[in-house]
Design a protein around this motif. Sequence first.
Motif, PDB file in Angstrom:
ATOM      1  N   CYS A 125      30.069 -22.075 -20.992  1.00  0.00           N
ATOM      2  CA  CYS A 125      30.243 -21.216 -19.661  1.00  0.00           C
ATOM      3  C   CYS A 125      31.619 -20.911 -19.205  1.00  0.00           C
ATOM      4  O   CYS A 125      32.508 -21.854 -19.195  1.00  0.00           O
ATOM      5  CB  CYS A 125      29.660 -22.363 -18.607  1.00  0.00           C
ATOM      6  N   GLY A 173      27.178 -16.504  -9.481  1.00  0.00           N
ATOM      7  CA  GLY A 173      28.061 -17.623  -8.863  1.00  0.00           C
ATOM      8  C   GLY A 173      28.903 -18.424  -9.939  1.00  0.00           C
ATOM      9  O   GLY A 173      28.605 -17.883 -11.121  1.00  0.00           O
ATOM     10  N   ASP A 174      29.846 -18.857  -9.388  1.00  0.00           N
ATOM     11  CA  ASP A 174      30.837 -19.444 -10.364  1.00  0.00           C
ATOM     12  C   ASP A 174      30.092 -20.561 -11.111  1.00  0.00           C
ATOM     13  O   ASP A 174      29.127 -21.247 -10.847  1.00  0.00           O
ATOM     14  CB  ASP A 174      31.982 -20.231  -9.596  1.00  0.00           C
ATOM     15  N   ALA A 175      30.779 -20.982 -12.126  1.00  0.00           N
ATOM     16  CA  ALA A 175      30.266 -22.104 -13.105  1.00  0.00           C
ATOM     17  C   ALA A 175      28.771 -21.605 -13.557  1.00  0.00           C
ATOM     18  O   ALA A 175      28.102 -23.115 -13.435  1.00  0.00           O
ATOM     19  CB  ALA A 175      30.549 -23.486 -12.494  1.00  0.00           C
ATOM     20  N   CYS A 176      28.208 -20.757 -13.881  1.00  0.00           N
ATOM     21  CA  CYS A 176      26.953 -20.581 -14.399  1.00  0.00           C
ATOM     22  C   CYS A 176      25.898 -20.971 -13.415  1.00  0.00           C
ATOM     23  O   CYS A 176      25.004 -21.608 -13.501  1.00  0.00           O
ATOM     24  CB  CYS A 176      26.789 -20.917 -15.630  1.00  0.00           C
ATOM     25  N   SER A 177      26.118 -20.471 -12.149  1.00  0.00           N
ATOM     26  CA  SER A 177      25.038 -21.036 -11.090  1.00  0.00           C
ATOM     27  C   SER A 177      24.658 -19.615 -10.334  1.00  0.00           C
ATOM     28  O   SER A 177      25.300 -18.537 -10.649  1.00  0.00           O
ATOM     29  CB  SER A 177      25.665 -21.788 -10.122  1.00  0.00           C
ATOM     30  N   GLY A 178      23.609 -19.498  -9.535  1.00  0.00           N
ATOM     31  CA  GLY A 178      22.969 -18.378  -8.857  1.00  0.00           C
ATOM     32  C   GLY A 178      22.207 -17.754  -9.654  1.00  0.00           C
ATOM     33  O   GLY A 178      21.487 -17.992 -10.791  1.00  0.00           O
ATOM     34  N   SER A 179      21.938 -16.449  -8.974  1.00  0.00           N
ATOM     35  CA  SER A 179      20.938 -15.473 -10.018  1.00  0.00           C
ATOM     36  C   SER A 179      21.585 -15.191 -11.300  1.00  0.00           C
ATOM     37  O   SER A 179      22.862 -15.037 -11.450  1.00  0.00           O
ATOM     38  CB  SER A 179      20.750 -14.309  -8.987  1.00  0.00           C
ATOM     39  N   SER A 180      20.653 -14.727 -11.996  1.00  0.00           N
ATOM     40  CA  SER A 180      21.012 -14.655 -13.570  1.00  0.00           C
ATOM     41  C   SER A 180      20.282 -13.469 -14.245  1.00  0.00           C
ATOM     42  O   SER A 180      19.197 -13.069 -13.656  1.00  0.00           O
ATOM     43  CB  SER A 180      20.901 -15.793 -14.268  1.00  0.00           C
ATOM     44  N   TYR A 224      25.899 -14.703 -14.621  1.00  0.00           N
ATOM     45  CA  TYR A 224      25.390 -15.409 -13.240  1.00  0.00           C
ATOM     46  C   TYR A 224      26.309 -14.699 -12.134  1.00  0.00           C
ATOM     47  O   TYR A 224      27.497 -14.353 -12.187  1.00  0.00           O
ATOM     48  CB  TYR A 224      25.874 -16.745 -13.483  1.00  0.00           C
ATOM     49  N   SER A 280      30.431 -15.309 -13.744  1.00  0.00           N
ATOM     50  CA  SER A 280      30.422 -16.337 -14.783  1.00  0.00           C
ATOM     51  C   SER A 280      29.614 -15.871 -15.442  1.00  0.00           C
ATOM     52  O   SER A 280      28.487 -15.256 -15.454  1.00  0.00           O
ATOM     53  CB  SER A 280      30.319 -17.830 -14.209  1.00  0.00           C
ATOM     54  N   SER A 282      34.057 -18.910 -16.064  1.00  0.00           N
ATOM     55  CA  SER A 282      34.067 -18.495 -14.947  1.00  0.00           C
ATOM     56  C   SER A 282      34.826 -17.143 -14.884  1.00  0.00           C
ATOM     57  O   SER A 282      36.310 -17.362 -15.306  1.00  0.00           O
ATOM     58  CB  SER A 282      34.520 -19.441 -13.778  1.00  0.00           C
TER      59      SER A 282
END
Length: 117
Positions: free
Chosen positions: A105, A47-54, A45, A75, A107
């Motif tokens: 998950c 972003g932090d904490a398994c967020s955003g584009s992947s 990911y 992350s 970070s």
Amino acid sequence: MQLTKNVLALIALLPLTLAAPADGQLEAKFESDVSILGTVVVTSYSGDACSGSSQRVTVTDGGYRCYSTVPNKRSIGVSGSGCTVRTWSGNNCGGSGFTAPSSGCYSVSYSSVSIQC
């Protein structure tokens, strides 16, 4: 004379016959080897904490994969078992690293990921 040659040939093959495991033993060994193989799905990911584009990669059955995550990711999500997932500071699975202890998950900033099942 021919009988002697046949008897000698049979005697030569006897150790091979004695050393070969029974069919049931081969099946049991195969099944035990298969059961230790794992499957894992790794999602990188932005972003932090398994967020955003992947970016998602699946490795299974004794496979190995090293892949770069350009640009760097922040992350990683891991699901599955029986495999070792490690993030790396270098883009070729080198440098300092973090090994995911289990599914979950995490970070962590990284440039590449190695997966060994």
